[in-house]
Design an enzyme around this catalytic site. Structure first.
Site, mmCIF file in Angstrom:
data_model
loop_
_atom_site.group_PDB
_atom_site.id
_atom_site.type_symbol
_atom_site.label_atom_id
_atom_site.label_comp_id
_atom_site.label_asym_id
_atom_site.label_seq_id
_atom_site.Cartn_x
_atom_site.Cartn_y
_atom_site.Cartn_z
ATOM 1 N N ILE A 191 -21.138 -17.083 41.548
ATOM 2 C CA ILE A 191 -21.473 -17.514 42.914
ATOM 3 C C ILE A 191 -20.916 -18.904 43.196
ATOM 4 O O ILE A 191 -21.356 -19.583 44.121
ATOM 5 C CB ILE A 191 -22.988 -17.430 43.166
ATOM 6 C CG1 ILE A 191 -23.783 -18.372 42.248
ATOM 7 C CG2 ILE A 191 -23.475 -16.003 42.959
ATOM 8 C CD1 ILE A 191 -25.285 -18.414 42.585
ATOM 9 N N GLY A 192 -19.943 -19.286 42.377
ATOM 10 C CA GLY A 192 -19.342 -20.602 42.522
ATOM 11 C C GLY A 192 -19.739 -21.513 41.383
ATOM 12 O O GLY A 192 -19.339 -22.681 41.318
ATOM 13 N N GLU A 231 -30.077 -24.558 38.606
ATOM 14 C CA GLU A 231 -31.075 -25.030 39.576
ATOM 15 C C GLU A 231 -31.691 -26.375 39.223
ATOM 16 O O GLU A 231 -32.146 -27.102 40.102
ATOM 17 C CB GLU A 231 -32.198 -23.989 39.696
ATOM 18 C CG GLU A 231 -31.735 -22.676 40.273
ATOM 19 C CD GLU A 231 -32.805 -21.616 40.145
ATOM 20 O OE1 GLU A 231 -33.429 -21.280 41.147
ATOM 21 O OE2 GLU A 231 -33.024 -21.112 39.019
HETATM 22 MO MO1 MOS Z 1 -31.250 -19.203 42.793
HETATM 23 S S1 MOS Z 1 -32.700 -19.496 44.205
HETATM 24 O O1 MOS Z 1 -32.150 -18.463 41.593
HETATM 25 O O2 MOS Z 1 -29.956 -18.387 43.386
#
Ligand code: MOS
Length: 786
Positions: A463-464, A701
């Site tokens: 996702i990047g 995260e």
């Molecule tokens: Mo993250 S909110 O687990 O893509």
């Protein structure tokens, strides 16, 4: 033979992203780039009210508009099955199910036309007559239904009541955080194409397997008939963790139009269609001894959720794990409102929960006169305090030590308002971060072909974050190849099962599966060579060999071996493959730790104007083994920027009367720009984790967590103003409307007109009460400290 990491040459190297060149040259195909012959385009019509019913809907003008192929509303929508219950809750309510409206911006029609422009123009011609009812809005609305969150995350240990009653000092404060919206630069897009009962969908999802499951369920076709593709994604941050209604609508539109269909959300539609970080209100009651030892943590969180949706914001989920406190209770509640359904946004829940807990600890440090770092060390959780199990790894102590060192924490004068640089008040603040571990079942396969290239396959997504790159590095390392000899195929639900790229769990899960697959593949090659009496590896066993430079050879003698390509040629094989998997349910009595971090922030505040500048942030992170420091640093820096956004700028504003999102554009929704971002220092400490073979702890995260508390704590140090409500705005810094900003000099001069900041009149008493039994006062104003 397990896959060994012979010389650890490639792992940990700062190699550039392997997908960098195709991204910067525009060759990478994102979902919105996909096209097919005969492609039609779709556009959405959204509800202009937040609650009520559609009395009538007239799509005749839209249907008659140039180029329009079909208009789908609840009146002509075929019945669809509900999506499956996923680990993140059921698929969101399908909006064309009936004539009911549950939020502003709910999709009420989808128009398909020959061109994008024709679809957009026609979508505006759909005329709707609403029967409007009064929407339930506002987290404090007494009409809003409140329930325990469906994950039942309430937890506890010890006797919280007795501990609070007996504590030397107690604390009872409320924190609030606003709704925020993920703004990945790549607008979410879906391209759907049917071939009979087979469906191919290119979608901005972080979880192809789940999108496949949802689409198969909704259209009542076997999962094998659905293929979801997302080789590249222009950012997700959690917005791509659910199969949102527009994805189903695009697939439905393709089916009814009999053409492949592309739907690209507009930026305003991103705000209403792909979730948001819900608003929260947290009540934190703590008790502590005179030495700063925490005796009780009672953490109650309320978050907002859509009227008919089931998703969960785990605000208090890490609270029981953070400190060695014997008495802990957590409660997560939800308030149902007529708002677009929330979703997940980087470190969902955890980042808001950390803001409250780490701010409260900062307050305790002033109350008791204990250094904030020292206070956290006194409450250090040597074991997982909930399960009692040893952590699979934990270097939080090193995070504090090294972070403090790099930041220059020792130079901090603990007195409030004591540090300044010319007209700027200077504040130092810090926060600790426990993140919690997560991993999911994952599979991968690896194939080595006659050209010497190893291809790794799994239905994971990048996702990047750098998945392509770390997979290439890891497979190269395990198989003794160069990264240019590894191809990585991901982002396709037809590939071996993988969990979501979310929850900071993919790197661990995927690397464990690759480790298993690489071991199996090396064993398969050795099996061929060992059985070949012409091979230098004849009769050799797994423990005796290793792999380097494209060859499998004796561990002590690189000359005694065979190239993979030779083994394949001698046995007349085109390629050799092996599968691998991981199922993290068995953890060997260890508590999978997840990452830890310490954040240190410096702020400067202009006394006259209330300007707040974050001037430095140091992040010391224990994320286990770092596969690629350049990418890992990028993750932490990017997330820290997002944390600065959360702390100072971001707020999704719902009009309190209409429920419309009032700032659903990038002009109105504030995010940091480069000028808001100071020098961000990142240092990785810690050892390889013991819960998985590679030693990884996900770090996608954790970089956002602790930023808000570190900054708010620095603001307090500079000004004596305790901010318990995000974002920290100029208005908050200047106090209540009409109140003057009190200069430190005026305050100490005891001039009568200057408001006395709470901090100057014994900050302890304002929030930490000696010997008092805490009360529960949900009406307590979070600005009470001013
Ligand atoms: Mo993250 S909110 O687990 O893509």
């Amino acid at each position: 033979m397990t896959a060994v990491m012979p010389d650890a040459k490639l792992l940990g190297e700062d190699i550039d992203r392997v997908d960098g060149p195709i991204k910067v040259t525009g060759a990478a195909r994102y979902p919105a780039d996909v096209t097919y012959p005969g492609l039609a385009h779709a556009a959405l019509t959204q509800s202009a009210i937040a609650a009520g019913t559609i009395r009538s809907i007239d799509s005749r003008d839209a249907q008659a508009a140039p180029g329009v192929l079909t208009v789908i509303t609840h009146q002509n929508c075929p019945p669809l099955a509900d999506g499956p219950v996923t680990p993140l809750g059921p698929s969101p309510r399908f909006p064309l199910k009936d004539n009911r409206i549950v939020h502003h911006g709910q999709h009420v029609a989808i128009v398909v036309a020959n061109t994008h422009e024709q679809a957009i123009a026609a979508a505006r011609l759909v005329r709707i007559d609403y029967e409007e009812t009064s929407p339930v809005l506002g987290i404090d609305n007494p009409k809003a239904p409140v329930s325990r969150n469906p994950w039942r995350m309430d937890s506890g240990r010890g006797d919280i009541r007795a501990a609070l009653a007996a504590a030397e000092v107690t604390y009872d404060e409320r924190f609030t955080t606003p709704a925020e919206t993920n703004n990945p630069i790549g607008l979410f897009a879906t391209v759907a194409r049917w071939n009979g009962d087979h469906l191919v969908v290119h979608d901005s999802t972080q979880w192809p397997m789940m999108a496949r499951k949802a689409l198969a369920a909704v259209f009542a076709i076997p999962e094998d008939n659905v293929r979801v593709l997302v080789p590249y994604l222009g950012g997700g941050f959690g917005a791509g963790l659910r199969t949102w209604p527009h994805v189903i609508l695009a697939a439905l539109a393709a089916r009814l139009a009999g053409r492949p269909v592309k739907l690209v959300l507009t930026r305003p539609q991103m705000f209403s269609s792909t979730g948001h970080r819900p608003q929260t209100s947290q009540l934190l009651r703590l008790g502590a001894g005179p030495d700063g030892q925490l005796a009780a943590i009672d953490h109650e969180a309320t978050s907002t959720v859509g009227a008919e949706e089931a998703t969960v914001e785990p605000v208090t989920v890490v609270t029981p794990l953070a400190y060695a406190c014997p008495n802990v209770a957590t409660h997560d509640r939800q308030v149902r409102l007529n708002i677009p359904n929330p979703g997940w946004m980087r470190a969902p829940g955890k980042t808001q929960g950390n803001f409250a807990l780490e701010s409260a600890l900062d307050e305790l440090s002033y109350t008791l006169g204990i250094d904030p770092v020292e206070l956290r060390l006194r409450n250090y959780a040597e074991h997982n305090p909930q399960s009692g199990q040893p952590w699979s790894s934990k270097a939080l102590r090193e995070c504090y030590r090294i972070g403090a060192q790099r930041f220059g924490w020792a130079d901090r004068d603990p007195a409030i308002g004591s540090m300044r640089d010319g007209r700027w008040l200077v504040g130092y603040g810090m926060a600790g971060v426990t993140f919690g571990g997560f991993s999911g079942p994952c599979r991968a396969s690896i194939t080595i072909s006659r050209n010497g290239i190893a291809c790794v396959r799994s239905a994971a997504t990048d996702i990047g974050t750098g998945t392509y790159t770390i997979v290439a590095q890891l497979a190269a390392e395990l198989l003794g190849l160069g990264t240019s000899q590894v191809c990585v195929e991901i982002g396709d639900s037809d590939l071996p099962l993988a969990p979501q790229s979310g929850g900071s769990g993919l790197a661990t899960a995927l690397s464990s599966a690759i480790y298993d697959a690489a071991g199996n593949l090396l064993r398969a090659f050795l099996g061929l060579a060992a059985g070949d009496d012409q091979s230098p590896l004849h009769g050799r066993r797994p423990g005796e060999v290793t792999a380097t430079r494209g060859r499998i050879h004796l561990a002590g003698d690189p000359s005694a071996g065979q190239a993979y390509t030779d083994v394949l040629a001698r046995h007349g094989l085109v390629q050799l493959s092996a599968d691998g998997e991981t199922n993290p349910s068995a953890n060997g009595g260890m508590a999978p730790a997840g990452a830890f971090a310490a954040r240190f922030a410096e702020v400067r505040i202009d006394e006259d104007l209330g300007l707040l500048r974050v001037t430095r942030i140091v992040s010391a992170v224990d994320a286990g083994r770092i596969l690629n420091e350049k990418l890992a640093r990028s993750q932490i820096i990017g997330a820290t920027v997002m944390g600065i956004g959360m702390t100072l700028f971001e707020e999704t504003v719902f009009d309190p009367v209409t429920g419309r999102i009032a700032n659903a554009t990038l002009a109105d929704y504030l995010i940091p720009v480069s000028a808001d971002i100071p020098d961000l220092d990142v240092v990785f400490v810690g050892e390889p984790d013991t819960s998985n073979p590679i030693g990884i702890k996900g770090l996608g995260e954790i970089g956002i967590v602790g930023v808000a508390a570190a900054i708010a704590n620095a603001v307090y140090h500079a000004t004596g103003r305790r901010i318990r409500s995000l974002p920290i705005t100029v208005e908050q810094l200047l106090g209540a409307p009409g109140a003057a900003w009190a200069r430190i000099s005026e305050r100490s001069a005891a001039g009568p007109p200057a408001p006395v900041p709470a901090a100057r009149q014994a900050p302890a008493a304002a929030t930490w009460r000696s010997g008092q039994t805490p009360s529960s006062d949900p009406g307590r104003n979070c600005h009470g400290g001013f």
